[in-house]
Design an enzyme around this catalytic site. Structure first.
Site, PDB file in Angstrom:
ATOM      1  N   HIS A   1     -12.097  39.545   4.697  1.00  0.00           N
ATOM      2  CA  HIS A   1     -12.735  39.173   5.967  1.00  0.00           C
ATOM      3  C   HIS A   1     -14.123  39.804   6.066  1.00  0.00           C
ATOM      4  CE1 HIS A   1      -9.413  37.026   7.668  1.00  0.00           C
ATOM      5  NE2 HIS A   1      -8.595  38.064   7.654  1.00  0.00           N
TER       6      HIS A   1
ATOM      7  N   HIS B   1      -6.900  41.831   1.401  1.00  0.00           N
ATOM      8  CA  HIS B   1      -7.029  40.691   2.314  1.00  0.00           C
ATOM      9  C   HIS B   1      -8.020  41.011   3.432  1.00  0.00           C
ATOM     10  CE1 HIS B   1      -5.733  37.512   5.176  1.00  0.00           C
ATOM     11  NE2 HIS B   1      -5.848  38.473   6.071  1.00  0.00           N
ATOM     12  N   GLU B   2      -7.879  42.183   4.025  1.00  0.00           N
ATOM     13  CA  GLU B   2      -8.768  42.548   5.129  1.00  0.00           C
ATOM     14  C   GLU B   2     -10.199  42.747   4.655  1.00  0.00           C
ATOM     15  OE1 GLU B   2      -7.852  42.300   8.122  1.00  0.00           O
ATOM     16  OE2 GLU B   2      -5.737  41.953   7.650  1.00  0.00           O
TER      17      GLU B   2
ATOM     18  N   GLU C   1      -8.207  32.968   7.401  1.00  0.00           N
ATOM     19  CA  GLU C   1      -7.144  33.800   6.849  1.00  0.00           C
ATOM     20  C   GLU C   1      -6.758  33.345   5.446  1.00  0.00           C
ATOM     21  OE1 GLU C   1      -6.025  36.511   8.067  1.00  0.00           O
ATOM     22  OE2 GLU C   1      -6.931  36.427  10.057  1.00  0.00           O
TER      23      GLU C   1
ATOM     24  N   ASP D   1      -6.857  35.502   2.006  1.00  0.00           N
ATOM     25  CA  ASP D   1      -5.743  35.601   1.062  1.00  0.00           C
ATOM     26  C   ASP D   1      -6.227  35.343  -0.360  1.00  0.00           C
ATOM     27  OD1 ASP D   1      -3.943  36.159   3.057  1.00  0.00           O
ATOM     28  OD2 ASP D   1      -3.071  34.150   3.133  1.00  0.00           O
TER      29      ASP D   1
END
Length: 413
Positions: free
Chosen positions: A277, A273-274, A351, A355
């Protein structure tokens, strides 16, 4: 065209640029999260733990919202009455002393009045087992936060009032560029200079997890300098991981609490997930939006500075004099509150895309759903908060929305 006319034109152009940046850079598509799947996901979570999380959020509302109202009231009191001007006037000496000393007095007054709410929040966090800090450690972290805020405030105030003295008619133009540049600079230096003030970071030991995380980043095409472990357990039991920095400062950071509480597959899901970003440039998107917002704020300050009613209420002759620091605080506070819901909405979209990226990168929707459930249960977050609260303040999709998105992904793939 007059200077004020140029300021209005600049403001219009900057607002247009912000609108274009948001329209082009923000992902307006959100992964599907059917309500039926949300309710089914909610039913899988332990009822007693969900109830405890909701009790906690109920208690925190009696802290958060009154603290917000008191903070707003204090800012307005300091900015829309002569009180802020009087505080700055207590500091003797030239303008430089008044900017530094007066700014410190105004900010300290605002912080001290809301301090009881912060202490109350800490008491609640300890009672629910979310904080592992005693009062001594909590106070040290609080003072560190004040110190960082004081440094950033001093830089901003010195830059602002220095420009108003050097360029009394055109300070807003140079100040807008400087404010935008400061936002960009902080994006680079914050991970390196500020994060270590609050946590100790150590390289993750060689092993299967570190190898898998580095391989995950390589496969995702995201250059990562290192994988670090943050000693979060000395202050909290919460679980988290994040990718910090831009370019040469980028690293994966994993809380030591996450290493202890979660299996490797779930840690990988958080990291994926990170990495999403970083892959999609969300830090850059946030920096661009923040830089444009900062520039708009500076130009808006100049235009507000011609409003005689506002200056009269603050007890000052010009927004460019140090005694107007309280007025600056009031404008910044009101602006931040008004922009908050829009910022939260954009954050939720980013976000949600991260995901979706994690699901695609790992191909493990079950692990992702389990990870979201674990984060909610351990961190005692309300998995399905009221819609109004989520719309105003939610920076992430709700837990049940994220679990439902994983279920929808599993069906589609």
């Amino acid at each position: 065209m007059t200077v004020r006319g140029w300021a209005w034109l600049t403001l219009i152009v900057l607002c247009g640029a912000l609108a274009v940046a948001v329209a082009l850079l923000v992902p307006w598509h959100r992964p599907p999260a059917p309500r039926a799947d949300q309710l089914a996901a909610l039913a899988t979570l332990p009822t007693d733990r969900v109830e405890q999380a909701r009790q906690l959020r109920g208690e925190l509302r009696w802290i958060t919202y009154p603290a917000m109202l008191v903070g707003l009231g204090v800012a307005l009191l300091l900015g829309l009455t002569p009180l802020g001007s009087w505080l700055v006037g207590l500091v003797p000496g030239p303008w430089l002393a008044k900017v530094l000393g007066g700014g410190l007095l105004v900010l300290l007054a605002a912080d001290l009045i809301t301090l009881p709410f912060a202490a109350w929040r800490h008491t609640v966090a300890v009672r629910y087992g979310l904080s592992t800090q005693g009062w001594g450690g909590w106070a040290v972290d609080l003072l560190k936060g004040y110190a960082v805020g004081a440094v950033l405030g001093a830089v901003a105030l010195l830059g602002f009032y220095g420009l108003t003295r050097l360029l009394p008619r055109w300070w807003w133009a140079v100040g807008a560029v400087g404010a935008a540049g400061l936002v960009v600079l902080l994006s680079f230096v914050f991970p390196v200079l500020v994060e270590p003030v609050f946590n100790k970071f150590t390289p993750m030991a060689d092993g299967p997890l570190r190898t898998e995380l580095m391989e995950l980043a390589r496969r995702d095409g995201v250059p990562v300098r290192d994988v670090l472990v943050a000693d979060a357990s000395r202050r909290t039991t919460s679980l988290n991981a994040y990718v910090s920095g831009i370019g040469p400062t980028r690293r994966i950071v994993v809380y030591d609490t996450l290493l202890r509480e979660a299996p490797q597959a779930e840690i990988v899901a958080v990291a994926a997930h990170e990495l999403g970003h970083a892959k999609r440039g969300d830090v850059v998107i946030g920096t661009v939006i923040g830089a444009l917002g900062a520039a708009i704020f500076v130009v808006g300050l100049y235009l507000l500075g011609a409003w005689s009613w506002l200056l009269h209420r603050a007890g000052v002759q010009s927004i460019a004099e140090p005694r107007a620091i309280g007025l600056l605080l009031a404008v910044a506070t009101v602006g931040g509150l008004l922009a908050g819901p829009a910022q939260a909405y954009v954050s939720r979209l980013l976000e949600a895309r991260a995901d979706e990226h994690a699901l695609e990168l790992t191909g493990d929707p079950a692990g992702f759903e389990q990870m979201q459930g674990r984060l909610s249960l351990v961190n005692l977050g309300d998995p399905d908060p009221p819609a109004w609260e989520q719309a105003l303040f939610g920076s992430h999709p709700t837990t049940v929305e994220r679990m439902a998105a994983a279920r929808a992904y599993a069906r589609d793939h």
